[in-house]
Scaffold this active site. Structure first.
Site, PDB file in Angstrom:
ATOM      1  N   ASP A   1      -5.907   4.496   4.449  1.00  0.00           N
ATOM      2  CA  ASP A   1      -7.243   4.114   4.056  1.00  0.00           C
ATOM      3  C   ASP A   1      -7.247   3.613   2.613  1.00  0.00           C
ATOM      4  O   ASP A   1      -6.923   4.344   1.693  1.00  0.00           O
ATOM      5  CB  ASP A   1      -8.146   5.355   4.207  1.00  0.00           C
ATOM      6  CG  ASP A   1      -9.581   5.023   3.903  1.00  0.00           C
ATOM      7  OD1 ASP A   1      -9.982   3.894   4.212  1.00  0.00           O
ATOM      8  OD2 ASP A   1     -10.272   5.872   3.340  1.00  0.00           O
TER       9      ASP A   1
ATOM     10  N   THR B   1     -12.334  -1.416   3.344  1.00  0.00           N
ATOM     11  CA  THR B   1     -12.079  -1.089   1.950  1.00  0.00           C
ATOM     12  C   THR B   1     -10.818  -1.774   1.436  1.00  0.00           C
ATOM     13  O   THR B   1     -10.731  -2.119   0.276  1.00  0.00           O
ATOM     14  CB  THR B   1     -11.931   0.426   1.776  1.00  0.00           C
ATOM     15  OG1 THR B   1     -11.027   0.895   2.767  1.00  0.00           O
ATOM     16  CG2 THR B   1     -13.246   1.125   1.961  1.00  0.00           C
ATOM     17  N   THR B   2      -9.854  -1.955   2.331  1.00  0.00           N
ATOM     18  CA  THR B   2      -8.643  -2.644   1.907  1.00  0.00           C
ATOM     19  C   THR B   2      -8.909  -4.139   1.822  1.00  0.00           C
ATOM     20  O   THR B   2      -8.535  -4.799   0.857  1.00  0.00           O
ATOM     21  CB  THR B   2      -7.509  -2.381   2.897  1.00  0.00           C
ATOM     22  OG1 THR B   2      -7.481  -1.020   3.211  1.00  0.00           O
ATOM     23  CG2 THR B   2      -6.191  -2.806   2.325  1.00  0.00           C
TER      24      THR B   2
ATOM     25  N   ASP C   1     -14.373   6.381   9.054  1.00  0.00           N
ATOM     26  CA  ASP C   1     -14.511   4.927   8.952  1.00  0.00           C
ATOM     27  C   ASP C   1     -15.194   4.380  10.191  1.00  0.00           C
ATOM     28  O   ASP C   1     -16.138   3.602  10.111  1.00  0.00           O
ATOM     29  CB  ASP C   1     -13.132   4.265   8.819  1.00  0.00           C
ATOM     30  CG  ASP C   1     -12.628   4.344   7.392  1.00  0.00           C
ATOM     31  OD1 ASP C   1     -13.278   5.039   6.597  1.00  0.00           O
ATOM     32  OD2 ASP C   1     -11.604   3.721   7.095  1.00  0.00           O
TER      33      ASP C   1
END
Lengths: 533, 527
Positions: B61, B94-95, B387
């Site tokens: 994550d 998020t990445t 997520d």
């Protein structure tokens, strides 16, 4: 390709380049570290496996053969190695036995992975194939297994003794195995036949005697002395037992208090009052016919004083003090009684009944046994004896493993052969399956199959046999359809292992395979170690 | 030389090119760090804590990785922040957001090197982002009206999100789980009502969704183990004697019997309190603080199930789901809201006994029980599930859906390219650069999977030249595939957030032309 890219000088930050060197280094380091852990416990596998002596930081010495215990005490720092320790713990909680096996399998899988990686196969491809192979492996194992009934005590005994055979206490397996079976079966709740809570089996260790003296007690055992400073009874028949959570000592308030004494007569009066107070309590207790008291430990005040002991002795009440609060639930469940928290609530219906409460001298200490409990709850106590602390501890761990094995069988009533037979069979069938698969998958599955041979290999190696001869012969036998051929370590040759009574629960094998695979996949997917806060 | 030093000792100042360079480098380094975790074949990272215990976390994550890093570079911190915001807002991507911002900066650096003014680049980026967003808006599919289809959309999104995580092998199972959980919420984004309990042992497949609430506590001794139609009072109160909170307070008495009286009075007070609690007409009492032996026995006598020492999180959630209130005084039974549920019973998961509340007031509530080999697996699984839950709950509200697998990036890049051709002036370079940056996302996904990215991307671009194309990267087979057939979908909201916040972050960093580092404070000597 990667090498040429990496060797280029980093001319500018902006140029996109793929630097795989670091990732490979990290992965390699992880695998090597994890394998080192696996190698450390490898030699303790099997009935002829060796024990490890662990000297902890606090100077305590532990001798054990139990993989989970060894790894637990090893203070590993490398993150990947830590994961293997976790793996062993997971197997311990899932199946209770096979904690060494699972680590050895993971180590072998990692070894194969290293080879596959060096062939340039992408880690995620390996990881996916391993997962597929493990699913298939579980199917194969299930197909191999033989159903067992709980009424079939013989089979249960066999599997428990297989687990015990690799331990220090192996010579006592004929005694301990039926004991473990009895203990677990006696706590199985008919309403929930698939659930066993091992907390219902209490293991009490007492130094002295030999492991031979270990016994199953239908009732309760306290590793405590009866308080008989004032000459109270040490043996009570037809006892009525009360578990109390208050203290028989002078009153004490939560708020700080002090008694003002002005002169000597007052002092006398106070002493008398104290006596009356305690006497009043004991009379109330006696009025219900109670003759055994179990007093919960309190940090606030003394459970009993000399004075109250004296009166209790006169009232012919046997007293055991300092019972831990955690144990109260187990005790009340066993005695089928209710704890009493206040003297006002001391009523006959809250008492438990037992035929005999008795203090017994054992070795250098004394224990209290409560037997013949009326309407006893589904609990059991095992009294473990041993000639020294090390043996005693190891006996307890081994017994725990054996109990777990029986519990596995209660949960999932299938048995499978031991002695490396299932692993070789898996290896053979997966090897055949690999030939049907296409591409990388087939290649990876074949490696998985090869990795599984590590179990029979290690078994024979630890037994001082020639591993290569044994493994190849095993393969040969299995190819001819003798799927239950395994290594008979005692005879040093290959026999039908089912006939030799070497069996283990299916759950132990399947969970070892799935957990090991899950762990290896996780290690494979790591490409960087980042230090953080 | 008159103004030799305007800053304190050790404070430093970097200007112009150097400042820009420093921020570019920092941001790109961060982007490169998390780059390899992108996509279904992305890799994990070990986070090794330097603190006490050297605890180890294994994660995929982006937000988790970035959150825990030591960072000194100010520009890198900006990227960490946008990743955090993305996590809070939509939960996933998020990445992607960090990688996209990093790539935008990489392109911007080249433009700056080609002597294009940063402001020009910024305005180009803005136009491009606007255009890209419009392009996505035109392509979105909204199946809100059709419940059946909407559910399958949710399933697809959940599977796409989960496929890059540790749960990928059992993604169908977990997608089902998360969709069920989110559907129960009925549109609210209150993820509090979904409780995740982690229990080591078993395998990930044994995880299940439970309707109701599970509390990881034990029932008091001698109390009923099963209650139907429970009336629950959740409390946070001390169950021992009320103490005078003045130091040195003490009672002075002159005889033993008086001490006994006081003790009795203390007991009576406790009893009184318990009576008051019982007077609420409850049959289950849950306290955050300890319940001592004496009150416990009183409760047992009254046939009330009493649970002591429940954790704070637990009781807050319990109060929420049972519709009760956390009480701390018991004088007015009528003013206290009592929680209700149909059944309380003891269940066993793995080796532990837990208390299960089913048929709770708040129908949305549910518990996901995660099982797994070890704590690492469980923690990571929890993050992944979180997520997926975030994305799904967002999608329930904003039901616009896009295809995944690099498809949105290709669509955007194509439109942005068109725009670049139409736009006169230096800006067009920036717009072109934007399109290149967008293309790097599918490139990285392909690279991470060990595929030939150059070949794949060019094929993909050719495919997208056709109108209404649904092609994306099929990582599993390593070729260009039809995303509708493969069922790879993403939430529009996530993509939009990635696009906009990445652009904003890049813009912010581009605007910087001076970095002033204040003198570090002395006492913190962190090594």
């Amino acid at each position: 390709m990667a090498a040429t890219v990496a060797s280029q000088p980093r001319s500018s930050k902006t140029e996109s380049y793929i630097d795989n060197k670091r990732k490979e280094d990290i992965r390699h380091a992880n695998i090597v570290a994890a394998r080192a852990v696996a190698d450390a416990v490898r030699t303790s596998l099997g009935p002829k496996g060796m024990d490890k002596m662990i000297s902890t930081a606090s100077g305590e010495i532990i001798i054990t053969n139990d993989g989970a215990t060894i790894l637990n005490k090893m203070e590993v720092l490398q993150p990947a190695a830590k994961m293997l320790v976790e793996l062993s713990k997971a197997q311990d909680s899932a199946a209770g036995d096979g904690t060494t096996t699972v680590v050895v399998i993971a180590g072998a899988l990692l070894k194969q992975c290293l080879l596959l990686l060096s062939h340039g196969i992408h880690p995620t491809v390996i990881s996916d194939s391993l997962h597929k192979a493990s699913v298939k492996a579980v199917d194969v194992l299930t197909a191999m297994s033989v159903p067992v009934e709980l009424s079939d005590r013989d089979s249960l005994n066999k599997s428990a003794s297989t687990s015990l055979n690799s331990k220090v206490v192996s010579q006592y397996s004929t005694l301990l195995a039926p004991l473990a079976v009895d203990a677990v079966l006696s706590v199985v709740d008919p309403a929930k036949p698939n659930m066993v809570d091992l907390r219902d089996v209490k293991i009490v260790k007492k130094l002295g005697g030999t492991v031979d003296d270990t016994e199953l007690v239908k009732g309760l055992v306290f590793d405590k002395k009866v308080r008989h400073a004032a000459g109270g009874p040490t043996r009570v028949e037809n006892s009525k037992i009360a578990v109390i959570q208050f203290q028989i000592s002078p009153p004490k308030t939560d708020i700080e208090q002090s008694i003002l004494v002005n002169d000597y007569t007052q002092m006398d009066r106070i002493l008398k009052e104290e006596r009356n107070y305690i006497l009043g309590m004991i009379k109330k207790i006696k009025a219900t016919g109670c003759n055994v008291l179990l007093i919960q430990k309190s940090i606030l005040r003394d459970a009993v004083t000399d004075l109250s002991l004296h009166y209790l002795a006169k009232a012919k009440i046997l007293v055991i003090k300092d019972v831990e609060r955690d144990e109260i639930e187990f005790i009340t469940k066993t005695l089928n009684c209710l704890p009493i928290a206040n003297i006002e609530h001391f009523r006959a219906e809250k008492l438990g009944y037992a035929d005999l409460v008795e203090e017994v001298s054992l070795g250098d200490g004394k224990i209290v046994k409560i037997t013949g409990i009326k309407d006893m709850g589904r609990t059991t106590t095992v009294l473990v004896r041993g000639s020294n602390q090390l043996v005693l501890d190891e006996a307890e761990r081994s017994l725990h493993d054996a109990l777990c094995v029986v519990r596995c069988l209660v949960g999932k009533r299938f048995l499978i052969a031991g002695g490396g037979a299932p692993e070789i069979e898996l290896s053979r069938q997966l090897g055949a399956w690999a030939k049907v698969l296409h591409g990388m998958e087939g290649y990876c599955v074949r490696s998985f199959a090869e990795a599984l041979e590590v179990i029979p290999y290690t078994l024979s190696e630890n037994a001082g046999l020639n591993p290569i001869t044994i493994v190849t012969e095993l393969r040969n036998r299995h190819a001819q359809g003798e799927i239950n051929s395994g290594i008979n370590v005692r005879k040093g040759q290959i026999t039908n292992i089912l006939e030799e009574n070497v069996v283990q629960p299916l759950l132990v094998s399947t969970s070892a395979i799935t957990l090991a695979t899950e762990c290896v996949r996780m290690i494979l997917k790591i490409d960087d170690i980042v230090t953080v806060r | 030389m008159a103004i030799d030093r305007i800053f304190k000792d050790e404070a430093s100042e970097e200007k112009g090119e150097r400042a820009r360079m420093a921020s570019f480098v920092g941001a790109m380094a961060i982007a490169d760090l998390v780059k390899t975790t992108l996509g279904p074949k992305g890799m994990d990272k070990i986070l090794q804590s330097t603190g006490r215990g050297h605890s180890v976390t294994v994660t995929n994550d982006g937000a988790t990785i970035l959150k825990s890093l030591h960072i000194d570079n100010p520009a890198a911190k900006v990227l960490v922040d946008i990743s955090k915001v993305q996590d809070d807002e939509v939960g996933d991507g998020t990445t992607s957001v960090v990688v996209l911002a990093g790539e935008l900066l990489r392109e911007a650096e080249k433009l700056v090197a080609a002597k294009i003014h940063p402001m020009t680049i910024i305005s180009g980026f803005r136009m491009a982002a606007e255009c890209a967003r419009d392009a996505l808006l035109r392509k979105v599919v909204d199946n809100k009206a059709d419940a059946e289809k909407f559910r399958s959309d949710l399933m697809k999104i959940a599977m796409t999100t989960l496929s890059s995580k540790i749960l990928s092998q059992d993604k169908e199972h977990f997608a089902q789980l998360t969709v069920d959980a989110v559907m129960r919420l009925k549109g609210s984004t209150n993820l509090e009502a979904i409780q995740i309990i982690k229990k080591p042992g078993g395998s990930l497949k044994d995880s299940f969704l439970d309707e109701g609430f599970i509390l990881d506590k034990k029932i008091g001794i001698g109390q009923p183990k099963r209650i139907e139609d429970a009336k629950i009072l959740v409390a946070n109160t001390a169950m021992d004697t009320d103490k005078v909170k003045i130091y040195g307070a003490r009672v002075r008495v002159d005889s033993m019997s008086k001490v006994a009286e006081i003790e009795g009075a203390e007991k009576d007070k406790m009893r009184e309190k318990v009576q008051k609690i019982i007077a609420h007409g409850i049959n289950c009492f849950i306290n955050r603080q300890l319940i001592y032996n004496f009150p416990e026995e009183l409760f047992a006598d009254a046939g009330i199930l009493a649970i002591e020492h429940a954790d704070f999180d637990g009781i807050e959630r319990l109060a929420l789901v049972t519709g009760g209130e956390i009480a701390s005084t018991f004088d007015n039974p009528e003013s206290v809201k009592i929680g209700r549920c149909k059944l309380i019973e003891e269940i066993m998961i793995g080796e532990d006994k837990l208390i299960h509340f089913s048929g709770v007031e708040m129908g949305q509530a549910c518990t996901i029980v995660l099982r797994g080999a070890s704590h690492h697996v469980l923690d990571e699984a929890e993050r992944s599930l979180h997520d997926a839950l975030c994305v799904l709950s967002q999608t329930v509200n904003d039901s616009r859906v896009l295809l995944g697998g690099g498809w949105p990036e290709m669509v955007m890049a194509k439109e942005v390219d068109e725009l670049a051709r139409k736009t006169p002036g230096k800006k067009s370079h920036a717009i072109e650069a934007f399109s290149r940056a967008l293309l790097t996302i599918p490139t990285i996904i392909a690279d991470n999977a060990g595929l030939d990215s150059a070949e794949l991307i060019s094929q993909l671009r050719a495919e997208h030249h056709k109108e209404g194309c649904t092609a994306g990267i099929d990582v599993i087979s390593g070729s260009v595939g039809d995303m509708t057939e493969l069922g790879i979908s993403e939430s529009f909201k996530v993509k939009q957030a990635v696009l906009l916040s990445a652009t904003e972050a890049a813009e912010m960093i581009l605007r910087v032309d001076e970095i002033i580092t204040c003198a570090p404070r002395r006492r913190e000597d962190r090594m």
